[in-house]
Write a protein that holds these residues in place. Structure first.
Motif, PDB file in Angstrom:
ATOM      1  N   ILE A   6      35.066  36.489  52.402  1.00 36.89           N
ATOM      2  CA  ILE A   6      34.182  36.346  53.569  1.00 36.89           C
ATOM      3  C   ILE A   6      33.305  37.590  53.712  1.00 36.89           C
ATOM      4  N   HIS A   7      33.914  38.755  53.536  1.00 36.31           N
ATOM      5  CA  HIS A   7      33.146  39.987  53.720  1.00 36.31           C
ATOM      6  C   HIS A   7      32.103  40.177  52.627  1.00 36.31           C
ATOM      7  N   THR A  30      30.317  37.717  51.449  1.00 33.29           N
ATOM      8  CA  THR A  30      29.278  36.676  51.554  1.00 33.29           C
ATOM      9  C   THR A  30      28.439  36.959  52.797  1.00 33.29           C
ATOM     10  N   PRO A  31      27.225  37.477  52.608  1.00 32.46           N
ATOM     11  CA  PRO A  31      26.416  37.827  53.793  1.00 32.46           C
ATOM     12  C   PRO A  31      25.977  36.581  54.559  1.00 32.46           C
ATOM     13  N   LEU A  32      25.838  36.780  55.829  1.00 30.84           N
ATOM     14  CA  LEU A  32      25.436  35.701  56.732  1.00 30.84           C
ATOM     15  C   LEU A  32      23.963  35.920  57.053  1.00 30.84           C
ATOM     16  N   ASN A  33      23.145  34.965  56.713  1.00 28.00           N
ATOM     17  CA  ASN A  33      21.718  35.173  56.967  1.00 28.00           C
ATOM     18  C   ASN A  33      21.301  34.593  58.296  1.00 28.00           C
ATOM     19  N   ALA A  93      27.149  42.405  57.501  1.00 33.47           N
ATOM     20  CA  ALA A  93      26.293  41.313  57.035  1.00 33.47           C
ATOM     21  C   ALA A  93      26.962  39.956  57.225  1.00 33.47           C
ATOM     22  N   TRP A  94      28.289  39.941  57.193  1.00 34.45           N
ATOM     23  CA  TRP A  94      28.993  38.662  57.272  1.00 34.45           C
ATOM     24  C   TRP A  94      29.353  38.282  58.693  1.00 34.45           C
ATOM     25  N   ARG A 107      20.201  29.087  66.331  1.00 31.38           N
ATOM     26  CA  ARG A 107      20.334  28.923  64.889  1.00 31.38           C
ATOM     27  C   ARG A 107      21.334  27.826  64.540  1.00 31.38           C
ATOM     28  N   ASP A 111      24.138  25.960  55.063  1.00 30.60           N
ATOM     29  CA  ASP A 111      23.773  26.990  54.078  1.00 30.60           C
ATOM     30  C   ASP A 111      24.942  27.961  53.897  1.00 30.60           C
ATOM     31  N   ALA A 148      21.470  25.618  58.976  1.00 32.59           N
ATOM     32  CA  ALA A 148      21.761  27.025  58.691  1.00 32.59           C
ATOM     33  C   ALA A 148      23.246  27.211  58.430  1.00 32.59           C
ATOM     34  N   GLN A 153      15.957  34.098  63.687  1.00 36.08           N
ATOM     35  CA  GLN A 153      16.615  35.074  62.829  1.00 36.08           C
ATOM     36  C   GLN A 153      15.954  36.441  62.951  1.00 36.08           C
ATOM     37  N   GLN A 212      34.802  30.896  59.367  1.00 36.88           N
ATOM     38  CA  GLN A 212      35.605  32.035  58.924  1.00 36.88           C
ATOM     39  C   GLN A 212      37.045  31.917  59.418  1.00 36.88           C
ATOM     40  N   VAL A 229      29.019  24.171  65.581  1.00 40.22           N
ATOM     41  CA  VAL A 229      29.869  25.013  64.748  1.00 40.22           C
ATOM     42  C   VAL A 229      29.158  26.325  64.466  1.00 40.22           C
ATOM     43  N   LEU A 230      29.880  27.420  64.589  1.00 41.92           N
ATOM     44  CA  LEU A 230      29.324  28.739  64.293  1.00 41.92           C
ATOM     45  C   LEU A 230      29.986  29.277  63.027  1.00 41.92           C
ATOM     46  N   PRO A 231      29.373  30.264  62.403  1.00 40.50           N
ATOM     47  CA  PRO A 231      30.000  30.867  61.223  1.00 40.50           C
ATOM     48  C   PRO A 231      31.407  31.371  61.533  1.00 40.50           C
ATOM     49  N   GLU A 232      31.631  31.826  62.769  1.00 41.46           N
ATOM     50  CA  GLU A 232      32.950  32.314  63.152  1.00 41.46           C
ATOM     51  C   GLU A 232      34.011  31.239  62.980  1.00 41.46           C
TER      52      GLU A 232
END
Lengths: 657, 308
Positions: free
Chosen positions: B302-303, B305-308, A597-598, A630, B224, B221, A578, B273, B267-270
């Motif tokens: 979605i916008h 909610t930040p992605l860490n 951020a998203w 990640r 999360d 992650a 990260q 989304q 799986v990715l955050p994309e």
């Protein structure tokens, strides 16, 4: 606690504890009696075998018998269970026996705690750099074992890294405590009586062979640093005890009456004064081995009537003294008749031939100087040999030496010369000490070793006082001018490394001794005075224990805070992937593309490809690495590549070009 | 939209894009839904190609296909089937209804009465039908594509929340874009091509692919992030209530299938989304109007909610 008591110890955790036992108790074998070394070694092997064979640990009754037997043996060997040696032996015995009843985690923790305690006892015996390094490694092992016991099975490298990190965090506390903890003179607790046995150095008597034994040792006696230039090497006579009583075999110092001991010697300096600081190794005697003859002494010391500098207490720990000495002087021109009378006494009825020779010289000569010259010219011109291995001498030792064997060492020449002088009516005495020394070019310290031990003579001449005569110089002039190694014939046994011709080896020894000296001066020699010196340099005007304790607490608190904050920060952004990705994104932001951020990595890469086609390939690569790290199964290789991506970003100015 | 998907899936996508023009995302979502063993709800105006899409998928996957046109006078037996007395053998014989098919297109489901609706939806959930005391399994795979008209149209019975939850994804087709519409107008009715479509799959191939899609790796992650999104629907003031744990499981299953269709191993955050609107829109109601959430609402979520 109840859980620990019942929780059985994992089989795979046992090797850690056996390593702890070996690392903490093992080096003590050097100081233990042989039977104990054998017992402890046997117990250890047995335990290792039990582990390998997954055997049953011994039952309570045989263990109790072993403990009782071992303790009884130690009591019989040392006649006590207290004190340094017996206490250490007891602890080592416990360390060897405790693994025998290591059933639960609680037992294992006892072993670890015992290990920490046993580590400390090594400092009773040695405080050298190798010991320090060994104890550091052992502390890491102990900490790693604790991690293994509490954290379960993990790769050894991971445990070691964790232990290293913990110790690294302890480092600032160690430094603060070391620098600021109020120091007291002397050891923190009273050391046991036997703590100072086995220190080598000059003895309070001189028998044949006593010096030649000492000369075999390459150990350092003291180190000297002159404030300005050095005297000639042949002037470097470091004065130890003076002997004026002879019983036919041994030279001793005369017991002085109370008034005689109070007498202050009178010294007239005729040449230059030299100021220097000497770091003296512990030798358990009072003499300070100042350069002959000291004119200004440190506090807590005095000049004996026989001209040697004496400390009030025997030197039991390495200590530093500052002297001023003169090499050209006249001492005690008006010596008391009692002293002169004593300096003529000889045991009756031995060495008739030597006496006859002396009387013959006396009758031929007009002055004591002529007698002295006659003796020196005999040593110089006749076939006398300088050797560490003289033949044994009989009852008339001087006769045998002067007329038959003619082979001897400085103690023989000094002793024979004084005998001759006394027999001829010239007051004379033997002085022992060190002669010469070796300049270490690395740190500019002059190193004087036990192998530089020397004996010479002094005669009293009217109008000149006590005058140094070195008969060895007449036999082997190179002894005084170049050192012992040059004077002795090749093939004679000498301390290892005293006779070094190989340049790089000598340079390496010089470097090592300079490091050691720094360690002695700054780490081991960090006493109240040094502490005050350091503190005043740090801006403390008048440091007392209150302000020091307060500073100590404040600094420890600040360090603790910093470490906690750092740990919290690490926890928040624990993932190195990260952090690397954030670095890359920061780099891109400076180049005009900001990640929302998203925004996921691949979406971001797609957008970058659209907005900054020149960065498309690199960003795509970085995003892939990050996504694998990640969200997939990316390994350290991916992390390295991702970190490289951040560095590979073209410098920002190109944007404008 | 390129894909690294395994060959039969890539072939299906390519062929489907030839028939249903300009609806790549919707085709992918529909395929993901099938691979995640879910059922699909298509909500849009009549005539935008809902039936064509369903029919195309069924043909390309080589699955048996039946269509039920729902009307307000339909009874459960009309879709499940009935038992008829056989005089010669003096016994009842069960005649399976159109539901006994691998792909069922349930057209205009909100025109049926709640009784019939619930018969269909129960069958979707249980993957079996019980009539007259006998339980009969439905074929495997069993994939329902239901269409409904926007609920403000006259003569509809809106599906209740609990029934909507049975659909893994809900998609809208929308009007075709300019180019697609022109191609459509020039090329005539696309439905004519349907009989000519060759199957890219055999039914036996589907089950292993569904298993592979379900085994796509999900890192902690990513979990999360999924939890953060679910939490955001629950704490948001915009919605009457948040997403249920079952909805969260559906989201994860759909995201896995989406990643699989995209040819990735994790799986990715994309992916989350991409499927979140399909998963969340029909399950969330807006606090302001009481209507279902729209795409814009989910995008805003979605916008935020930040992605860490």
């Amino acid at each position: 606690m109840a859980k620990q008591k019942t929780e059985p110890l994992e089989h795979s955790a046992t090797p850690w504890l056996l390593a702890v036992a070996l690392a903490t108790a093992g080096p003590h074998v050097e100081h233990l009696p042989l039977w104990m070394s054998v017992l402890v070694g046997g117990l250890f092997m047995w335990r290792v075998w039990l582990w390998l064979a997954r055997g049953q640990l011994p039952r309570r009754v045989p263990l109790t018998l072993l403990v009782a037997g071992g303790v009884a043996g130690i009591g019989w060997q040392f006649h006590t269970l207290f004190g340094r040696d017996a206490g250490v032996a007891l602890l080592v015995l416990f360390m060897a026996l405790k693994p025998m009843e290591m059933h639960s985690r609680r037992d294992a923790l006892v072993v670890v705690m015992l290990g920490y305690f046993l580590l400390l006892t090594h400092y009773f015996y040695s405080q050298s750099i190798p010991t320090g390094l060994w104890l550091l490694a052992a502390t890491t092992l102990l900490t790693a074992t604790l991690i293994r016991l509490h954290g379960g099975a993990q790769p050894v490298a991971a445990i070691a890294r964790y232990a290293g990190l913990l110790l690294l965090q302890a480092l600032p506390f160690m430094l603060i405590l070391y620098l600021l903890f109020p120091r007291i003179s002397g050891p923190l607790w009273g050391l046991p009586q036997d703590a100072h046995s086995g220190l080598s150095g000059l003895s309070d008597k001189m028998a044949p062979g006593s010096l030649s034994n000492l000369i075999q040792s390459g150990a350092i006696a003291f180190r000297v640093r002159f404030a300005s230039d050095l005297p000639e090497k042949s002037e470097l006579y470091w004065r130890g005890p003076t002997f004026d009583e002879y019983d036919g075999l041994t030279w001793r110092a005369r017991e002085l009456s109370a008034t005689a001991a109070q007498t202050k010697p009178s010294i007239e300096v005729t040449g230059k004064n030299y100021t220097y600081t000497s770091t003296l190794e512990a030798h358990n005697q009072r003499w300070l081995l100042a350069l002959d003859v000291p004119t200004d002494l440190p506090t807590d010391s005095e000049l004996a009537p026989t001209l040697e500098a004496l400390a009030r207490e025997p030197v039991r720990a390495r200590a530093r003294f500052t002297f001023t000495s003169a090499v050209d002087f006249r001492a005690n021109r008006l010596e008391s008749p009692a002293v002169l009378q004593h300096a003529l006494r000889l045991p009756a009825a031995i060495n008739p031939r030597t006496r006859a020779l002396a009387i013959e010289w006396k009758s031929k000569s007009r002055s004591p100087e002529e007698i002295k010259d006659a003796a020196l010219s005999m040593f110089r011109n006749e076939a006398f040999f300088y050797t560490l291995r003289p033949p044994l001498l009989g009852q008339h030792a001087m006769d045998d030496f002067l007329f038959t064997s003619r082979r001897g060492f400085c103690e023989h020449y000094a002793s024979a010369f004084v005998f001759l002088m006394r027999a001829a009516g010239v007051p004379a005495r033997v002085v022992t000490g060190y002669q010469g020394g070796e300049l270490n070019p690395v740190d500019g310290f002059l190193t004087v070793r036990q192998s530089d031990a020397h004996a010479w003579a002094e005669i009293w001449l009217a109008g000149q006082g006590w005058t140094r005569v070195d008969p060895t110089a007449a036999v082997a002039p190179s002894r005084v001018e170049q050192g012992i190694a040059a004077a002795l014939p090749t093939g004679e046994p000498l301390a290892m490394l005293s006779r070094i011709d190989i340049d790089w080896l000598r340079a390496m020894r010089n470097r090592w001794e300079a490091v050691n000296n720094g360690w002695n001066q700054w780490v081991l020699g960090y006493n109240p005075e040094r502490q005050r010196e350091v503190l005043s340099r740090l801006g403390f005007k008048e440091p007392d224990w209150r302000s020091m304790t307060a500073t100590l607490a404040v600094l420890c608190g600040i360090t603790l805070l910093v470490i906690s904050l750092w740990t919290l920060y690490q926890r928040n952004t624990a993932d190195p992937a990260q952090r690397a990705w954030q670095r890359y994104c920061t780099g891109l932001r400076r180049r005009g593309v900001t990640r929302a951020a998203w925004e996921g990595p691949l979406d971001f890469a797609a957008r970058v490809a659209h907005e900054r086609p020149d960065l498309a390939t690199l960003t795509n690569e970085a995003a892939q690495y990050y996504a694998d790290l990640r969200y997939g199964h990316g390994g350290s290789e991916h992390l390295r590549l991702l970190q490289q991506c951040a560095r590979r970003l073209p410098s920002s100015w190109r944007k404008e070009v | 939209m390129p894909t690294n998907a395994p060959s039969p899936i890539a072939d299906v996508l390519a062929a489907a894009n030839q028939v249903v023009l300009g609806k790549d995302v919707q085709i992918r979502l529909a395929l993901s839904c099938l691979l995640a063993r879910g059922h699909l709800l298509i909500e849009d105006l009549p005539g935008v190609g809902k039936t064509t899409l369903a029919h195309t998928l069924a043909r390309l996957l080589g699955l048996q296909f039946s269509r039920i046109q729902f009307t307000s006078d339909m009874l459960p037996a009309d879709i499940i089937g009935v038992s008829i007395f056989n005089r010669e053998k003096t016994e009842f014989k069960f005649l399976p209804g159109p539901l006994f098919s691998q792909v069922v297109l349930a057209d205009e489901i909100n025109r049926a009465t709640p009784k019939t609706q619930s018969a269909l939806l129960e069958a979707m959930e249980e993957r079996q039908v019980t009539t007259e005391g006998e339980t009969r399994p439905l074929p495997d795979p069993f994939f329902v594509i239901a269409t409904q008209n926007p609920s403000h149209q006259i003569g509809t019975f809106p599906l209740p929340e609990s029934q909507l939850d049975r659909f893994l994804l809900r998609i809208e087709l929308g009007y075709p874009d300019h180019h697609a519409e022109r191609a459509l107008l020039e090329g005539g009715g696309r439905r004519d091509q349907l009989p000519a479509l060759a199957a890219c799959f055999t039914p036996e191939q589907l089950a292993p692919l569904q298993q592979q899609a379900a085994a796509i790796h999900v890192s902690s992650a990513l979990l999360d992030y999924v939890q953060a999104l679910i939490e955001a629907t629950r704490s948001s003031q915009n919605f009457i209530h948040g997403l249920s744990p079952r909805a969260a499981l559906s989201l994860l299953a759909a995201a896995r299938a989406w990643a699989f269709v995209d040819g990735r191993k994790n799986v990715l955050p994309e992916d989350v989304q991409a499927v979140l609107p399909g998963v969340a829109c029909h399950r969330l109601r807006l606090a302001s109007s009481g209507n279902h959430a729209r795409l814009e609402d989910i995008t805003a979520l979605i916008h935020a909610t930040p992605l860490n």
